[in-house]
Scaffold this motif. Sequence first.
Motif, PDB file in Angstrom:
ATOM      1  N   CYS A 268      -5.200  -0.472  -3.863  1.00 41.57           N
ATOM      2  CA  CYS A 268      -4.275   0.667  -3.919  1.00 41.57           C
ATOM      3  C   CYS A 268      -3.970   0.977  -5.384  1.00 41.57           C
ATOM      4  O   CYS A 268      -3.710   0.083  -6.195  1.00 41.57           O
ATOM      5  CB  CYS A 268      -2.986   0.320  -3.170  1.00 41.57           C
ATOM      6  SG  CYS A 268      -1.656   1.527  -3.368  1.00 41.57           S
TER       7      CYS A 268
ATOM      8  N   LYS B  93      -4.581  -4.231   6.116  1.00 43.78           N
ATOM      9  CA  LYS B  93      -4.198  -3.192   7.076  1.00 43.78           C
ATOM     10  C   LYS B  93      -5.388  -2.732   7.918  1.00 43.78           C
ATOM     11  O   LYS B  93      -5.233  -2.392   9.098  1.00 43.78           O
ATOM     12  CB  LYS B  93      -3.582  -2.000   6.340  1.00 43.78           C
ATOM     13  CG  LYS B  93      -3.165  -0.849   7.254  1.00 43.78           C
ATOM     14  CD  LYS B  93      -2.468   0.258   6.476  1.00 43.78           C
ATOM     15  CE  LYS B  93      -2.299   1.518   7.323  1.00 43.78           C
ATOM     16  NZ  LYS B  93      -1.471   1.255   8.525  1.00 43.78           N
TER      17      LYS B  93
ATOM     18  N   GLY C 286      -0.479   4.291   0.700  1.00 43.33           N
ATOM     19  CA  GLY C 286      -0.967   5.159   1.762  1.00 43.33           C
ATOM     20  C   GLY C 286      -1.366   6.543   1.305  1.00 43.33           C
ATOM     21  O   GLY C 286      -1.845   7.349   2.116  1.00 43.33           O
TER      22      GLY C 286
ATOM     23  N   ASN D 122       0.810  -1.214   0.000  1.00 44.88           N
ATOM     24  CA  ASN D 122       0.000   0.000   0.000  1.00 44.88           C
ATOM     25  C   ASN D 122       0.839   1.256   0.000  1.00 44.88           C
ATOM     26  O   ASN D 122       1.788   1.371   0.781  1.00 44.88           O
ATOM     27  CB  ASN D 122      -0.919   0.019   1.229  1.00 44.88           C
ATOM     28  CG  ASN D 122      -1.780  -1.222   1.345  1.00 44.88           C
ATOM     29  OD1 ASN D 122      -1.905  -1.789   2.419  1.00 44.88           O
ATOM     30  ND2 ASN D 122      -2.359  -1.673   0.249  1.00 44.88           N
TER      31      ASN D 122
ATOM     32  N   TYR E 143      -7.494  -1.018   0.903  1.00 47.63           N
ATOM     33  CA  TYR E 143      -6.069  -1.238   0.666  1.00 47.63           C
ATOM     34  C   TYR E 143      -5.785  -2.256  -0.432  1.00 47.63           C
ATOM     35  O   TYR E 143      -4.726  -2.196  -1.066  1.00 47.63           O
ATOM     36  CB  TYR E 143      -5.395  -1.662   1.972  1.00 47.63           C
ATOM     37  CG  TYR E 143      -5.485  -0.598   3.031  1.00 47.63           C
ATOM     38  CD1 TYR E 143      -4.724   0.559   2.939  1.00 47.63           C
ATOM     39  CD2 TYR E 143      -6.348  -0.736   4.115  1.00 47.63           C
ATOM     40  CE1 TYR E 143      -4.801   1.560   3.902  1.00 47.63           C
ATOM     41  CE2 TYR E 143      -6.440   0.255   5.086  1.00 47.63           C
ATOM     42  CZ  TYR E 143      -5.665   1.393   4.968  1.00 47.63           C
ATOM     43  OH  TYR E 143      -5.770   2.383   5.925  1.00 47.63           O
TER      44      TYR E 143
ATOM     45  N   CYS F  35      -6.424   4.025  -0.802  1.00 49.25           N
ATOM     46  CA  CYS F  35      -5.769   3.820   0.494  1.00 49.25           C
ATOM     47  C   CYS F  35      -6.398   4.713   1.560  1.00 49.25           C
ATOM     48  O   CYS F  35      -6.622   4.283   2.697  1.00 49.25           O
ATOM     49  CB  CYS F  35      -4.269   4.093   0.390  1.00 49.25           C
ATOM     50  SG  CYS F  35      -3.309   2.721  -0.302  1.00 49.25           S
TER      51      CYS F  35
ATOM     52  N   VAL G 294       3.831   1.931   5.400  1.00 50.23           N
ATOM     53  CA  VAL G 294       2.362   1.985   5.402  1.00 50.23           C
ATOM     54  C   VAL G 294       1.735   0.728   6.013  1.00 50.23           C
ATOM     55  O   VAL G 294       1.152   0.779   7.091  1.00 50.23           O
ATOM     56  CB  VAL G 294       1.821   2.216   3.976  1.00 50.23           C
ATOM     57  CG1 VAL G 294       0.276   2.267   4.000  1.00 50.23           C
ATOM     58  CG2 VAL G 294       2.364   3.516   3.401  1.00 50.23           C
TER      59      VAL G 294
END
Length: 390
Positions: free
Chosen positions: A104, A337, A91, A89, A101, A96, A150
């Motif tokens: 991405c 995540k 971020g 990812n 995620y 994101c 991330v």
Amino acid sequence: MKALCWHGKGDIRCDTVPDPRIEDSRDVIIKVTSCAICGSDLHLMDGQMPTMEAGDVLGHEFMGEVVEVGTGFTKFKKGDRIVVPFNINCGECRQCKLGNYSVCQRSNRNGAMAAAQFGYPTAGLFGYSHLTGGYSGGQAEYVRVPMADVAPMLAPEGIDDESLLFLTDILPTGWQGAEHCEIKGGEIIAVWGAGPVGLFAIQSAKIMGAERIIAIDTVPERLALARVYGATDIIDYVNEDVFERIKEISKGEGADGVIDCVGMEASAGHGIASLVNTIQEKLTSTERPYALMEAIKAVRPCGIVSVPGVYGGPVPVNMGMIVQKGLTMKSGQTHVKRYLEPLTKLIQAGKIDMTSMITHRSTNLADGPDLYKTFRDKKDGCVKVVFHPN
């Protein structure tokens, strides 16, 4: 270093490959302390995923110790033990920031290739074909982790690797599969496939409050674990008609939510589909949506079909059944995540059994080719394989 590499359909080898190196300031290099073979890896072994190249390093379930960091990198330091989600990812992109995620928009180095297949780019993945970025995987002694500031998580003190390793994929995948069913308490949930993801889906559905959980498989070791993890009803799809049994269990109503944890290499069990399956497996390597079709049939009207099982291309489904029954379908690679913190708390509280499904362990990656076959063929009571290469 040693690594497990793909060399063609059914051909997994333990090779000596170059050590990874820092390529970007956001990279870290980790010494892999634990990694696993995932059911999704079998799709690669069986030649089901396109864009694999001979020598590709496999593996997307891994964790380890940081041994090198990029310039100016501050999230982790040398010696830290980290858990690495299977998706990479950035971020920074919109997806994101929305917490999506697995899609991405920037981490897939071959995003245009993925967009040609799926319409839009998907996230980069470790060890899972050039369609997802061509990143080397973690069934190796060392691995480069890009964008490590991330997704990866610092491992909590006092918890061993085996109690954390499955946070990288199969635990959050099973959790997301159950979460998609919108369990509020008292539901009937049916889970196709009592492999590792299915077993975590069963545990997750129980934690979320499902009243009855139906496990559908045919492997005795898996079905025994499903019962331990919270399945109230067991269906052996080879010896029973799954649809009729679910109607019986639900008093004719159907399951409130169904979870396909099998994916593209399903085997049919009952009736004419079993004959068709036998012919297809001999003649083709196309995706086989038998579990998905059965789940769509067995869910109640206005129920939810959750699909954490992996599909890589088109499959035939009965859209008439989906539309006329008013079904909701939810799917996707896991937004790992998103779940790391809450699931870690459940592990620390002792609410999730992380280790009893591990049936085979090795400290030598050279055992990998044979263990891939053992896992694929479900021999020797194999449910889950874990390596501790360092």
